[in-house]
Design an enzyme around this catalytic site. Sequence first.
Site, short mmCIF file in Angstrom:
data_model
loop_
_atom_site.label_atom_id
_atom_site.label_comp_id
_atom_site.label_asym_id
_atom_site.label_seq_id
_atom_site.Cartn_x
_atom_site.Cartn_y
_atom_site.Cartn_z
N ASP A 42 37.81 20.48 -81.40
CA ASP A 42 38.87 21.02 -80.56
C ASP A 42 38.66 20.45 -79.16
OD1 ASP A 42 40.92 22.78 -79.60
OD2 ASP A 42 39.34 24.12 -78.88
N ASP A 44 40.43 21.86 -75.59
CA ASP A 44 40.40 22.83 -74.49
C ASP A 44 39.33 23.90 -74.75
OD1 ASP A 44 42.88 21.42 -74.47
OD2 ASP A 44 43.69 22.88 -73.10
#
Length: 253
Positions: A42, A44
């Site tokens: 991922d 953020d």
Amino acid sequence: MPTMSPPTVRTSRLVHKRSASCDASPETVRAVWRAADAVCFDVDSTITPIEGIDEIAGFCGVGKEVSEWTKQAMGGNLPFKTCLRERLNIIRPTRLQTETFMKTHPPLLTEGIQELVEALRARGREVYLVSGGFDFFILPLAQLLDIPAENVFCNRLMWYYNGEYAGFDEQAMTCDNGGKGRVCGYLKRTNGHQQLVMIGDGSTDLEAAPPADAFIGFGGVVVRERVRREAKWFVNGFGELTDELPPVDGDDL
């Protein structure tokens, strides 16, 4: 365009599938990590300490209105596409605003991620970025990590000819619930990966396994309670993952 207000009810009515990591033991997840031939991160609050959409919302003067929607999206309390659409309808970023934002907010990496990616690459592992964020924010981070653009799966903003906000690409795999899982499945089918691991801080990352063979929760930036509770292996820094990797070509590291 009028926008919905974020709901005040904090309990979710969505039914979540159990991830593979929920049923596996911690030892199994670690074994998959050591043997993995592909790793999806991922972006953020994982490889970067920043929540990109919240930052550009603040830059555009609507940070408070957008941040509550981000909490709902990361907590898994509402359909991700709904949260994404409503946040963007509040921000309505122009092309010029995104360009100015990136000039004044250079990409920032989370401590330890560069060393981990280098360690994975040294062991022949393929590294991908899989995010519900946007390409204008994510591609500069990928460049810092020497991850090619074709290994980045994220969303894309669209503008009218005059640079005004026109929406986002709603055909992207990552713009809806289950999108990260669809990317993981696509990578396994297309590239033949046998052991693929998803790493992230949010519920959309957790739900990517399966088809990811294992999920590792990351709490080095922010701890999401559901992820901390359900991940069989939850780490607080990337150094824990680097330390768990096997030696290169049998050499002691």
